[in-house]
Design an enzyme around this catalytic site. Structure first.
Site, short mmCIF file in Angstrom:
data_model
loop_
_atom_site.label_atom_id
_atom_site.label_comp_id
_atom_site.label_asym_id
_atom_site.label_seq_id
_atom_site.Cartn_x
_atom_site.Cartn_y
_atom_site.Cartn_z
N LYS A 183 -19.66 -13.14 -19.05
CA LYS A 183 -18.52 -12.61 -18.30
C LYS A 183 -18.51 -11.09 -18.35
CE LYS A 183 -13.47 -13.21 -18.01
NZ LYS A 183 -12.30 -13.84 -18.67
N CYS A 224 -13.07 -17.63 -15.45
CA CYS A 224 -11.61 -17.45 -15.49
C CYS A 224 -11.14 -16.31 -14.60
CB CYS A 224 -11.18 -17.25 -16.95
SG CYS A 224 -9.39 -17.39 -17.21
N GLU A 261 -14.32 -23.24 -19.29
CA GLU A 261 -14.50 -22.07 -20.17
C GLU A 261 -14.28 -22.47 -21.63
OE1 GLU A 261 -12.59 -17.56 -20.59
OE2 GLU A 261 -11.47 -19.16 -19.59
#
Length: 525
Positions: free
Chosen positions: A340, A390, A278
């Site tokens: 995301k 994540c 990330e």
């Protein structure tokens, strides 16, 4: 009269002692999760809560359950404080109050479970098995709510106590992690029920506990022995740059950070897919032609890089920012990307901005905008891949696009915020459970660790620990046919609960009938 009142006061459960017991039991659960995974403490913790709730009113049970949750979360998510010390001069003073406040809020969910169980149990007599099922059901409902209310936080679910044990974690392939929590808490409460029972009933409950453990182990072993599909023949290279969070975004360190990832990526060895974590590139890569050219030079022909990068898009309302994974080919051209969709409150956006005085903890020009949801990417020469950035990997049944099933899951993450605490190990546990639930390998690239290759049984094939700098060269593990949980999601949890309750209710009714018949026969005899 006075003696009777004193006796009633003496027999009344001491709320403070029950809450103390609850807090201690909740704290014990932290030792059941990775990295320690002390399995014997699971029945100790949940049986203590089960026994501690006996004969309590709704309100008192709520407080005992809340104390349990305070112990569980106060110690279990203490690692969150580490993120406040990355910029200690700005946020350090908030670390302890923030963790305490979040723990107190999350403790409401165990409190709901405890109060629900105590209220139903108090309204009618029930056998030990039915009481344990009610306890497990109440707990699981509260966990499911915790995973969904206010965007959800399904961290350290009860079932994750089994993640380091190969066979017992496999039932998640049928009932998911919430279902595994149901089974775990049910079996863990049985020793407490056995202590409270007497005579023949104690023996029955004890045997049921052993049968539950044996069944979970047997079912899990059966799945471990089943064959997965053929390996796809794809070689991966995972790069763990190990850049400290406080150095990552400093302008003077940008070139050194990028150079480290390129150097590690070009070490001898063959790969088909290169994986960076990330925000591995500390900037807007799609706007940096020179950086993309350097990446293209590091990629052999036909190879693909998947890397986490921030992105920005102009709009009528101003610039919108996204946390993304972007795919690049050997020409340096962007092939596709994923944004995301499940953002971290106060980390990637500030809830109720305009009302809240709290700043965002992460560096950046503005709040991130959520993407549209789970997505499967099709890349040249690469099996279909789902992306989870994540925090997204912690959500059961919210990682994979149900209409366009992938062959593997790439989890790009950055746990540098949490140093060498227990946080990264607990985060890894969630990734392992997604592999079991979906029947898909999970490949994890983390900035400072833990990077890992996880097969469909949740086993770690290869890993780089926290604080290590290096690469993992590994073959992509094979996928399995879609699991029941992958096909039906949390409907499997509902089916499990209904089946268990139907069986327990029928068993309880049969036992009542037999007692009634025996009583009648004795009176008529």
């Amino acid at each position: 009269m006075k003696t009777e009142i004193l006796n009633r006061i003496a027999l009344r459960p001491c709320l403070l002692s029950r809450m103390t017991l609850g807090f201690a039991a909740g704290a014990l659960t932290v030792l059941t999760f990775p990295p320690l995974s002390i399995l014997l403490l699971v029945p100790v913790a949940y049986s203590a809560l089960f026994v501690g709730l006996r004969d309590l009113s709704f309100g008192r049970a709520f407080l005992v359950g809340w104390a349990f949750g305070l112990g569980q979360f106060g110690f279990g998510i203490s690692w969150i404080a580490e993120s406040f010390y990355v910029e200690a001069e700005r946020f350090g003073a908030m670390a302890i109050p923030a963790v305490a406040g979040l723990s107190a809020g999350l403790a409401i969910f165990p409190a709901i479970a405890a109060a629900l169980f105590a209220e139903i149990a108090r309204r009618g007599a029930m056998g030990s098995l039915l009481a344990c099922l009610l306890f497990a059901t109440s707990w699981t409902v509260a966990e499911w709510l915790r995973g969904h209310v206010l965007t959800g936080f399904p961290w350290n679910l009860a079932g994750y106590a089994l993640v380091d044990y190969a066979a017992p974690r496999q039932p998640a392939a049928w009932v998911g992690s919430y279902g595994l929590s149901f089974l775990t808490v049910f079996v863990a409460a049985l020793p407490g029920a056995a202590v409270m029972a007497s005579g023949r009933q104690r023996l029955t409950v004890s045997l049921m506990a052993l049968a539950g453990i044996a069944t979970m182990w047997a079912v899990g072993t059966l799945r471990l022995q089943s064959d997965a599909q053929q390996p796809p023949g794809v070689d991966l290279r995972i790069v763990q740059g190990n850049i400290p969070q406080e150095e990552k975004w400093a302008p003077e360190n940008r070139e050194a950070t990028f150079a480290r990832y390129l150097e590690l990526s070009t070490q001898p060895g063959d790969f088909d897919v290169l994986l960076w974590p990330e925000t591995a590139f500390p900037g807007f890569l799609d706007e940096d032609t020179e950086a993309r050219d350097r990446i293209a030079a590091a990629l052999p022909d036909g190879r693909v890089l998947l890397t986490g990068v921030p992105d920005r898009v102009p709009s009528e309302d101003g610039t919108r920012y996204f946390n993304t994974v972007q795919a690049f080919g050997a020409t340096g051209r962007i092939l596709t990307g994923y944004a995301k969709h499940h953002l971290v409150p106060f980390g990637e956006y500030v809830p109720f901005r305009g009302w809240s005085p709290i700043e965002r903890l992460t560096a950046g020009l503005g709040d991130f905008t959520p993407g549209p949801g789970p997505r499967t990417l099709a890349l040249p020469g690469v099996p279909l891949v789902a992306l989870a950035i994540c925090y997204e990997i912690i959500f059961p049944s919210h990682v994979v696009d149900d209409l366009f099933k992938p062959d593997w899951i790439f989890n790009a993450t950055n746990d540098a915020w949490f140093g060498t605490s227990i946080g990264p190990e607990q985060h890894l546990a969630s990734a392992r459970m997604r592999a079991v639930e979906e029947g898909l390998p999970v490949i994890r690239a983390a900035n400072t660790g833990i990077s890992a290759v996880i097969d469909t049984s949740g086993e770690i094939v290869a890993r780089l620990d926290t604080g290590e700098t290096g690469i993992i060269d590994a073959s992509l593990p094979s996928a399995r046919p879609p699991t029941l949980y992958a096909s039906f999601g949390d409907w499997m949890l509902l089916a499990l609960i209904l089946a268990s309750w139907s069986w327990a209710t029928a068993t309880n009714a049969t036992a009542r009938y037999r007692r009634m018949r025996n009583t009648v026969m004795q009176r008529c005899g």
